[in-house]
Write a protein that holds these residues in place. Structure first.
Motif, PDB file in Angstrom:
ATOM      1  N   GLN A 128      -4.836  -1.938  -3.520  1.00 16.60           N
ATOM      2  CA  GLN A 128      -4.987  -2.268  -5.717  1.00 16.60           C
ATOM      3  C   GLN A 128      -4.502  -3.632  -5.995  1.00 16.60           C
ATOM      4  O   GLN A 128      -3.717  -3.713  -6.467  1.00 16.60           O
ATOM      5  N   ILE A 129      -5.287  -3.896  -6.625  1.00 23.50           N
ATOM      6  CA  ILE A 129      -5.462  -5.638  -7.061  1.00 23.50           C
ATOM      7  C   ILE A 129      -5.659  -6.414  -8.503  1.00 23.50           C
ATOM      8  O   ILE A 129      -6.219  -5.779  -9.044  1.00 23.50           O
TER       9      ILE A 129
ATOM     10  N   LYS B 291      -3.262 -10.488  -7.875  1.00 22.19           N
ATOM     11  CA  LYS B 291      -1.393 -10.026  -8.142  1.00 22.19           C
ATOM     12  C   LYS B 291      -2.055  -8.655  -7.510  1.00 22.19           C
ATOM     13  O   LYS B 291      -2.316  -7.049  -7.855  1.00 22.19           O
ATOM     14  N   VAL B 292      -1.526  -7.989  -6.033  1.00 27.40           N
ATOM     15  CA  VAL B 292      -0.717  -6.138  -5.721  1.00 27.40           C
ATOM     16  C   VAL B 292      -0.596  -5.593  -6.549  1.00 27.40           C
ATOM     17  O   VAL B 292       0.890  -5.625  -7.040  1.00 27.40           O
TER      18      VAL B 292
ATOM     19  N   CYS C 260      -9.509  -1.470  -6.259  1.00 24.98           N
ATOM     20  CA  CYS C 260      -9.379  -0.634  -5.047  1.00 24.98           C
ATOM     21  C   CYS C 260      -9.992  -1.571  -3.934  1.00 24.98           C
ATOM     22  O   CYS C 260     -10.489  -1.299  -3.768  1.00 24.98           O
ATOM     23  N   ILE C 261      -9.447  -1.919  -2.902  1.00 23.24           N
ATOM     24  CA  ILE C 261     -10.059  -2.765  -1.849  1.00 23.24           C
ATOM     25  C   ILE C 261      -9.245  -2.101  -0.569  1.00 23.24           C
ATOM     26  O   ILE C 261      -8.145  -1.935  -0.082  1.00 23.24           O
ATOM     27  N   ASP C 262     -10.429  -1.386   0.125  1.00 18.49           N
ATOM     28  CA  ASP C 262      -9.818  -0.620   1.795  1.00 18.49           C
ATOM     29  C   ASP C 262      -9.950  -1.651   2.273  1.00 18.49           C
ATOM     30  O   ASP C 262     -11.052  -1.311   3.191  1.00 18.49           O
TER      31      ASP C 262
ATOM     32  N   GLY D 186       2.789  -6.879  -6.418  1.00 17.79           N
ATOM     33  CA  GLY D 186       4.192  -8.010  -6.682  1.00 17.79           C
ATOM     34  C   GLY D 186       3.684  -9.120  -6.236  1.00 17.79           C
ATOM     35  O   GLY D 186       3.295 -10.660  -7.093  1.00 17.79           O
ATOM     36  N   ASP D 187       3.298  -9.109  -4.540  1.00 18.53           N
ATOM     37  CA  ASP D 187       2.859 -10.604  -3.853  1.00 18.53           C
ATOM     38  C   ASP D 187       0.822 -10.900  -4.256  1.00 18.53           C
ATOM     39  O   ASP D 187      -0.165 -10.375  -5.407  1.00 18.53           O
TER      40      ASP D 187
END
Length: 91
Positions: free
Chosen positions: A49-50, A39-40, A62-64, A24-25
């Protein structure tokens, strides 16, 4: 709304993301020349996951962050408590 600006190592930014970024951030992540605002949706041990909403890229990704930590330039984290901007320093 509280605003905070600071500098941290890429490792410290990864730890901040793991500990502080919640679903939600809103995050605005600069990785090298890539700017990723959104938004996360989930944060699973630093894999974000954004839901990206920019003029170039839209949709879920998705970003590692740990895997890309050497490319972190800046993180802007917006949550109900305020906005925190962290600029990466050399490790």
């Amino acid at each position: 709304m509280k605003k905070e600006e600071k500098c941290a190592s890429c490792e410290e930014i990864c730890q901040y993301i793991e500990d502080e970024v919640k679903p939600g951030d809103t995050v605005r992540l600069s990785l090298g020349r890539c700017y990723i605002p959104g938004k996360v949706v989930t944060n699973n041990d630093g894999v974000l996951q954004i839901n990206v909403d920019s003029s170039v890229i839209k949709g879920l990704t998705c970003i590692d962050v740990k895997g890309l930590k050497e490319f972190i330039v800046e993180l802007e984290h917006e949550c109900k408590d305020g906005v925190c901007t962290i600029e990466a320093t050399d490790d």
